[in-house]
Write a protein that holds these residues in place. Sequence first.
Motif, PDB file in Angstrom:
ATOM      1  N   GLY A   1       0.821  -1.201   0.000  1.00  9.75           N
ATOM      2  CA  GLY A   1       0.000   0.000   0.000  1.00  9.75           C
ATOM      3  C   GLY A   1       0.850   1.244   0.000  1.00  9.75           C
ATOM      4  N   GLN A   2       0.314   2.312  -0.559  1.00 10.86           N
ATOM      5  CA  GLN A   2       0.950   3.621  -0.562  1.00 10.86           C
ATOM      6  C   GLN A   2      -0.090   4.668  -0.194  1.00 10.86           C
ATOM      7  OE1 GLN A   2       2.434   3.766  -4.625  1.00 10.86           O
ATOM      8  NE2 GLN A   2       4.538   3.490  -3.906  1.00 10.86           N
ATOM      9  N   GLY A   3       0.325   5.687   0.544  1.00 10.12           N
ATOM     10  CA  GLY A   3      -0.609   6.739   0.935  1.00 10.12           C
ATOM     11  C   GLY A   3       0.081   8.093   1.024  1.00 10.12           C
ATOM     12  N   VAL A   4      -0.640   9.133   0.643  1.00 10.98           N
ATOM     13  CA  VAL A   4      -0.151  10.509   0.720  1.00 10.98           C
ATOM     14  C   VAL A   4      -1.198  11.343   1.442  1.00 10.98           C
ATOM     15  CG1 VAL A   4       0.540  12.561  -0.580  1.00 10.98           C
ATOM     16  CG2 VAL A   4       1.180  10.295  -1.405  1.00 10.98           C
ATOM     17  N   ASP A   5      -0.760  12.112   2.461  1.00 12.15           N
ATOM     18  CA  ASP A   5      -1.630  13.023   3.202  1.00 12.15           C
ATOM     19  C   ASP A   5      -1.120  14.445   3.008  1.00 12.15           C
ATOM     20  OD1 ASP A   5      -3.180  10.958   4.244  1.00 12.15           O
ATOM     21  OD2 ASP A   5      -1.761  10.644   5.893  1.00 12.15           O
ATOM     22  N   VAL A   6      -2.015  15.357   2.721  1.00 14.28           N
ATOM     23  CA  VAL A   6      -1.686  16.780   2.571  1.00 14.28           C
ATOM     24  C   VAL A   6      -2.716  17.580   3.351  1.00 14.28           C
ATOM     25  CG1 VAL A   6      -1.378  18.705   0.981  1.00 14.28           C
ATOM     26  CG2 VAL A   6      -0.685  16.415   0.293  1.00 14.28           C
ATOM     27  N   ALA A   7      -2.244  18.461   4.229  1.00 12.11           N
ATOM     28  CA  ALA A   7      -3.128  19.316   5.022  1.00 12.11           C
ATOM     29  C   ALA A   7      -2.608  20.749   4.957  1.00 12.11           C
ATOM     30  CB  ALA A   7      -3.196  18.840   6.469  1.00 12.11           C
ATOM     31  N   GLY A   8      -3.508  21.692   4.743  1.00 14.13           N
ATOM     32  CA  GLY A   8      -3.130  23.105   4.654  1.00 14.13           C
ATOM     33  C   GLY A   8      -4.115  23.986   5.396  1.00 14.13           C
ATOM     34  N   ARG A   9      -3.648  25.173   5.781  1.00 11.66           N
ATOM     35  CA  ARG A   9      -4.474  26.131   6.489  1.00 11.66           C
ATOM     36  C   ARG A   9      -4.399  27.482   5.795  1.00 11.66           C
ATOM     37  NH1 ARG A   9      -1.922  23.048  10.089  1.00 11.66           N
ATOM     38  NH2 ARG A   9      -0.130  24.470  10.186  1.00 11.66           N
ATOM     39  N   ILE A  10      -5.584  28.082   5.635  1.00 13.44           N
ATOM     40  CA  ILE A  10      -5.689  29.443   5.089  1.00 13.44           C
ATOM     41  C   ILE A  10      -6.497  30.252   6.091  1.00 13.44           C
ATOM     42  CG2 ILE A  10      -6.473  30.859   3.158  1.00 13.44           C
ATOM     43  CD1 ILE A  10      -6.294  28.411   1.393  1.00 13.44           C
ATOM     44  N   GLY A  11      -5.807  31.079   6.853  1.00 15.28           N
ATOM     45  CA  GLY A  11      -6.494  31.838   7.900  1.00 15.28           C
ATOM     46  C   GLY A  11      -7.022  30.897   8.963  1.00 15.28           C
ATOM     47  N   ASN A  12      -8.334  30.982   9.218  1.00 14.51           N
ATOM     48  CA  ASN A  12      -8.963  30.133  10.224  1.00 14.51           C
ATOM     49  C   ASN A  12      -9.528  28.837   9.631  1.00 14.51           C
ATOM     50  OD1 ASN A  12      -8.456  32.021  12.244  1.00 14.51           O
ATOM     51  ND2 ASN A  12     -10.341  33.155  11.775  1.00 14.51           N
ATOM     52  N   TYR A  13      -9.319  28.575   8.337  1.00 15.33           N
ATOM     53  CA  TYR A  13      -9.887  27.416   7.659  1.00 15.33           C
ATOM     54  C   TYR A  13      -8.778  26.415   7.308  1.00 15.33           C
ATOM     55  CZ  TYR A  13     -13.902  30.506   7.160  1.00 15.33           C
ATOM     56  OH  TYR A  13     -14.944  31.359   7.408  1.00 15.33           O
ATOM     57  N   GLY A  14      -9.142  25.137   7.315  1.00 19.44           N
ATOM     58  CA  GLY A  14      -8.184  24.087   6.987  1.00 19.44           C
ATOM     59  C   GLY A  14      -8.736  23.120   5.951  1.00 19.44           C
ATOM     60  N   VAL A  15      -7.840  22.573   5.150  1.00 19.19           N
ATOM     61  CA  VAL A  15      -8.193  21.610   4.113  1.00 19.19           C
ATOM     62  C   VAL A  15      -7.248  20.412   4.227  1.00 19.19           C
ATOM     63  CG1 VAL A  15      -8.470  21.190   1.647  1.00 19.19           C
ATOM     64  CG2 VAL A  15      -8.985  23.443   2.579  1.00 19.19           C
ATOM     65  N   LYS A  16      -7.803  19.200   4.093  1.00 21.42           N
ATOM     66  CA  LYS A  16      -6.984  18.006   4.216  1.00 21.42           C
ATOM     67  C   LYS A  16      -7.341  17.030   3.107  1.00 21.42           C
ATOM     68  CE  LYS A  16      -5.575  14.390   7.444  1.00 21.42           C
ATOM     69  NZ  LYS A  16      -5.728  13.826   8.816  1.00 21.42           N
TER      70      LYS A  16
END
Length: 566
Positions: free
Chosen positions: A227-242
């Motif tokens: 198996g292979q996996g990639v996680d990316v998480a980012g924040r813009i101001g008070n909001y976050g995306v994952k």
Amino acid sequence: MDQNNKLLRRTAVGRCRHFAALSALAGTVLLAACSTPMDARNDAAFQSYGYAMDRPVVRPTRSISSFSDSLMCMDHMLREAQLAPTLITSKQIQDFSSRVPVAAKDMVITALSQMSRLSNAFRYVDYEVDIARQDTVQNLTTILLNNNQMQLQRPALYISGAIAFVDQNVVNNRFDVATSAARLDTAYSQNRNATVIGLEMHLGDFRTRTLIPGLDSANEVIIGGAGQGVDVAGRIGNYGVKFNVGRDYAQGAGGAMRTLIDLATIELVGKWARVPYWQCLTLDQTHPDFQRQMRDWYDDSGPAAQARLIQSSLVRHGYLPAGSDLLASNDPNLRSALARFQADNGMVVSGVLDFNTYERSLRNFVGLAPDGTLARVGWSGGGMMQATSAMAASTGTPAAGTIDLQIENPLPAGERPAFEEGEQVFLSATVSRASHLYCYFADASGGVMRLLPNSITPNSLVSANLAVRIPDWMTPNPAFIMDAGKPGTEAVGCFASETDPLSKLPAPLQGPALKSLDGYKSLADVNAGFASGLGPEGYVRSEIKWTVKPKRAAPAAAASTATQPR
């Protein structure tokens, strides 16, 4: 300032009252909805999609292993060895690890059956003594046995074995890495593992309930996963995306166990029958990467090349006429040819050009290169299409395939078949593709009668590569018994066609079976009748002859010199 504060307080109070009113309204609606049952009829249109959604989206395929072709090879080898039909049974193949939940005993039965299609080498005695596993057929069998209304034949051999071990994750590799910043986090993971499954099987003598020394098989197979996996998480101001993306594969235990059981059954049967079974284990199709390589070629070639290659193979085998160029997948002639080819090769019949048909039709054009890799043979530049078309045109491959007619009585090698008066004769007929089969017997005095089909076996359609016994000596009440008649030459001839020829034959040939045909004195007369009704190219025929000798006088009884044991 005070006025502003009062205004703010009034606004806040108003908002609170408005929110309270909305909350009360929502509560009232929720209470009413919960107190009233939902009407299922309102979901009828939605539920109507369930019929379609419940169906699988991938066509079923025949379960095969790396040794499926080896089983067919063994079937031919056992037939050449003239092995008499043998009754066999097996114990449950236990899995003491409880990690491989497969029907191993049924896989053994399937392997034995596939080795007996032509040779009739084995017949499995299906009798279960375990009360927990008994079914309706078993219960009826027990009742009939207790009432002496049926007899259960004793098997000569039995198979014993077990899944010896399952060593999980004997090799395990894992890699993880992650980064972190003020507004961005990333992670990557990778893992690989391998599990080893061991199977041991033995062949025993049922009469003495002893395992025969040397008739054993102990093999192992590896199944793995990764198996292979990639996680990316980012924040813009008070909001976050994952985001999370991964891909995995896991090789199942079912396919691995079928491979082990097929291999073990071939080894046990080959050692017991004393045939060179290793010749069937060295086929190119047993290469572990055979199907994966075929799948790569299938994906890389594209629809046009796939159709061209499969059609050329169908032309070569006589399913399509020479010079056919039916690249449209919905062409009815192509779909019919594909369906007949699939039926004759033990596939799930769909009439569709898919990978399984591609693999089965082109497997004979794959070989091992000097470096040990799989290589295509004669696929380049359209050479295969031209070669197979030319072959079909030159040989005039008939539409009905071929008939393999053989004498099943044990005969000395190299000698012409001969029988004494009154001796029983046993034959078998095998067609290379599903056909309507008619067989006739010609005696030494000039009489001809039809053997098949008859009142006991009225259906003329027979499957491809499945031996038809003449007479059926495995049936308690066969339609006829074939005894050698008067001294001279006797013969049996079989005729096969794609469609039932009975209505097109001359009237005498349409008469009942096992009765003399008026006006027909030889198989040549029968052949002329088929030619007049179907045309010279509408059928294929095969004929076999033997000599009948006068019965020898019984020799005088000689004095016995053996002594009885005390």
